[in-house]
Motif scaffolding. Structure first.
Motif, PDB file in Angstrom:
ATOM      1  N   MET A  92      95.898  66.862  31.642  1.00  0.00           N
ATOM      2  CA  MET A  92      96.433  66.813  30.279  1.00  0.00           C
ATOM      3  C   MET A  92      97.671  67.713  30.173  1.00  0.00           C
ATOM      4  SD  MET A  92      94.425  64.603  29.025  1.00  0.00           S
ATOM      5  CE  MET A  92      94.930  64.575  27.303  1.00  0.00           C
ATOM      6  N   TYR A 140     100.618  72.354  27.135  1.00  0.00           N
ATOM      7  CA  TYR A 140      99.965  73.504  26.504  1.00  0.00           C
ATOM      8  C   TYR A 140     100.933  74.706  26.470  1.00  0.00           C
ATOM      9  CZ  TYR A 140      95.386  71.108  26.768  1.00  0.00           C
ATOM     10  OH  TYR A 140      94.341  70.225  26.624  1.00  0.00           O
ATOM     11  N   SER A 163      96.881  59.694  24.684  1.00  0.00           N
ATOM     12  CA  SER A 163      95.542  59.673  24.089  1.00  0.00           C
ATOM     13  C   SER A 163      95.556  59.515  22.572  1.00  0.00           C
ATOM     14  CB  SER A 163      94.790  60.956  24.456  1.00  0.00           C
ATOM     15  OG  SER A 163      95.523  62.077  24.012  1.00  0.00           O
ATOM     16  N   ARG A 200      87.449  61.102  15.226  1.00  0.00           N
ATOM     17  CA  ARG A 200      88.897  61.259  15.113  1.00  0.00           C
ATOM     18  C   ARG A 200      89.500  59.871  15.246  1.00  0.00           C
ATOM     19  NH1 ARG A 200      91.420  65.836  19.091  1.00  0.00           N
ATOM     20  NH2 ARG A 200      90.959  64.245  20.626  1.00  0.00           N
ATOM     21  N   PHE A 227      86.821  55.376  27.405  1.00  0.00           N
ATOM     22  CA  PHE A 227      86.714  56.828  27.306  1.00  0.00           C
ATOM     23  C   PHE A 227      86.277  57.296  25.937  1.00  0.00           C
ATOM     24  CE2 PHE A 227      90.542  59.014  25.448  1.00  0.00           C
ATOM     25  CZ  PHE A 227      91.324  57.912  25.132  1.00  0.00           C
ATOM     26  N   HIS A 246      85.477  61.373  23.730  1.00  0.00           N
ATOM     27  CA  HIS A 246      85.877  62.789  23.737  1.00  0.00           C
ATOM     28  C   HIS A 246      84.781  63.630  23.096  1.00  0.00           C
ATOM     29  CE1 HIS A 246      88.668  66.023  24.185  1.00  0.00           C
ATOM     30  NE2 HIS A 246      88.730  66.274  22.896  1.00  0.00           N
ATOM     31  N   PRO A 257      90.943  67.354  32.486  1.00  0.00           N
ATOM     32  CA  PRO A 257      91.096  68.789  32.240  1.00  0.00           C
ATOM     33  C   PRO A 257      92.401  69.108  31.526  1.00  0.00           C
ATOM     34  CG  PRO A 257      91.695  68.280  34.493  1.00  0.00           C
ATOM     35  CD  PRO A 257      91.178  66.995  33.893  1.00  0.00           C
ATOM     36  N   GLY A 258      92.316  70.026  30.576  1.00  0.00           N
ATOM     37  CA  GLY A 258      93.516  70.538  29.917  1.00  0.00           C
ATOM     38  C   GLY A 258      93.573  72.037  30.115  1.00  0.00           C
ATOM     39  N   ILE A 259      92.953  72.765  29.202  1.00  0.00           N
ATOM     40  CA  ILE A 259      93.120  74.224  29.151  1.00  0.00           C
ATOM     41  C   ILE A 259      92.797  74.907  30.485  1.00  0.00           C
ATOM     42  CG2 ILE A 259      90.767  74.763  28.271  1.00  0.00           C
ATOM     43  CD1 ILE A 259      93.944  76.370  26.887  1.00  0.00           C
ATOM     44  N   TYR A 299      94.259  77.956  22.918  1.00  0.00           N
ATOM     45  CA  TYR A 299      95.067  76.725  22.923  1.00  0.00           C
ATOM     46  C   TYR A 299      96.247  76.853  21.946  1.00  0.00           C
ATOM     47  CZ  TYR A 299      90.823  74.140  24.638  1.00  0.00           C
ATOM     48  OH  TYR A 299      89.721  73.688  25.320  1.00  0.00           O
TER      49      TYR A 299
END
Ligand code: PLP
Length: 381
Positions: free
Chosen positions: A40, A46, A88, A140, A168, A170, A227-229, A361
């Motif tokens: 991500m 980020y 996304s 969302r 997918f 979330h 994965p993001g953070i 974040y």
């Protein structure tokens, strides 16, 4: 190395150590062995720098880059990145052509959106890649899990122009202490996806795991992870901290540009919210909320300077922040650390988040475009 970095900028910088990103990616691979990875990079990776981080992760072999919006995906394409990109977030019908022309994968969250894409794909004489978003409790975007078969059926009917790469969902609370809702979401997702088995159809790839789930819910790894953070070296919450060591990649730095003595009784900055109880020594840093150093840190924040920790005094301005150095010494050009390490001291995005009542974040993504990003340890340099 310290001297070298400070020579790389004049005023303030966000310095990103790509060796840390590589370490964090290795952790993702250890935790999710053999899974495809959607890295991500939305919200300027980020806060770390969209194009450079995207290019780095592509070189490191991730399967997909994850943007939120088409504008971010186009920036990645303009930077010459050719690996698959998924967006996304939602999109407007006027942007569909841009997706198709630039080979950006769609997130499709409704039957209406699927039909619009299918019509455009027919016009372009193309078959486009889509990922069907199932809402299992985040509320969302996404088709509700109990109605998801309607979207799957519509995609099958439009198969000539629509290639369903993945289904997918979330997680809403994979970072909470209590994982029961996350388990319920996973159950709902797998139940919705079983449509393909029930109809003896080839199953698209399945993906639901964000960083928290990669770290804490092994059953949720499925075919692909997002994965993001954790790629940037931070945990999504304290509940995964014991699992693995991640390395924060970003340090936020600024150079001292003014020194003065503040006389006892003088008030500092807008609104005079801090008054000197005695004569004191202070420096002004050329950084403020216009750079993403939040105004909420007024009279609360701390910075590292010459190996010591000093308090921010008065209101953080748009471009400048005043720091009380007490009996300490500092000279113009000395480097102050707003996030990062200096000597034995460290200030993390988590520390700032705690002072601001937010999450790491927001602190990281809040570092504004005005701050130059500097990249260290790019193996291809
Ligand atoms: C759809 C989606 N997937 C994955 C992620 C990555 O989450 P994290 O940064 O917690 O790993 C996000 C971030 O908000 C997201 O919106």
């Amino acid at each position: 190395m310290k001297e070298n970095i400070s020579q790389l900028y004049h005023r303030a910088a966000a310095v990103v150590d790509l060796a840390c990103i590589r370490h964090n990616l290795r952790v993702v691979r250890q935790k999710a062995p053999g899974r495809k990875i959607i890295a991500m990079v939305k919200a300027n990776a980020y806060g770390h720098g969209l194009a450079q981080i995207g290019a780095h992760l592509a070189t490191e072999g991730v399967d997909y880059l994850g943007a939120a919006f088409i504008e971010e995906a186009l920036e990645l394409r303009r930077a010459g990145i050719s690996i698959p990109i998924i967006t996304s977030g939602p999109f407007s019908k006027f942007q569909i052509g841009l997706f198709i022309e630039n080979q950006i994968d769609f997130t499709v969250a409704s039957v209406d959106a699927l039909q619009l894409i299918s019509e455009s794909a027919a016009f372009y004489k193309k078959r486009v890649n889509v990922h069907l978003k199932v809402d299992t409790g985040m509320m969302r975007i996404g088709i509700r899990y109990s109605n998801a078969h309607q979207l799957f059926e519509a995609a099958l009917k439009a198969e000539k122009h629509i290639n369903v790469v993945s289904l997918f969902s979330h997680f809403a609370s994979a970072d909470s202490e209590d994982l029961s809702f996350a388990h319920l979401q996973l159950e709902r997702f797998l139940e919705a996806a079983s449509f393909y088995e029930r109809h003896r159809l080839p199953k698209p790839l399945l993906q639901i795991a964000n960083s928290a789930a990669i770290l804490r819910i092994p059953e949720s790894l499925l075919d692909m992870v997002r994965p993001g953070i954790m790629l940037y070296g931070y945990h999504p919450s304290k509940y995964s901290e014991a699992e693995v060591q991640l390395l924060p990649a970003l340090s936020f730095r600024a150079k001292v540009m003014y020194f003065k003595v503040i006389l006892k009784g003088s008030a500092v900055s807008y609104g005079g919210t801090w008054t000197a109880p005695k004569n004191c020594r202070a420096v002004t840093l050329p950084v403020g909320y216009g750079d993403g150093y939040s105004r909420g840190l007024s009279n609360k924040g701390q910075v590292l300077l010459n190996g010591r920790r000093y308090p921010v005094i008065g209101t953080v301005c748009m471009d400048q922040t005043v720091v009380n150095i007490g009996d300490g010494e500092a000279f113009n050009g000395d480097e102050a650390i707003l996030i990062g390490k200096q000597g034995d001291e460290v200030i993390t995005a988590d520390d700032l988040a705690a002072q601001l009542g937010t999450i790491n974040y927001e602190v990281l993504t809040g570092i504004s475009q005005r701050v130059p990003r500097i990249f260290l340890n790019n193996v291809s340099n």
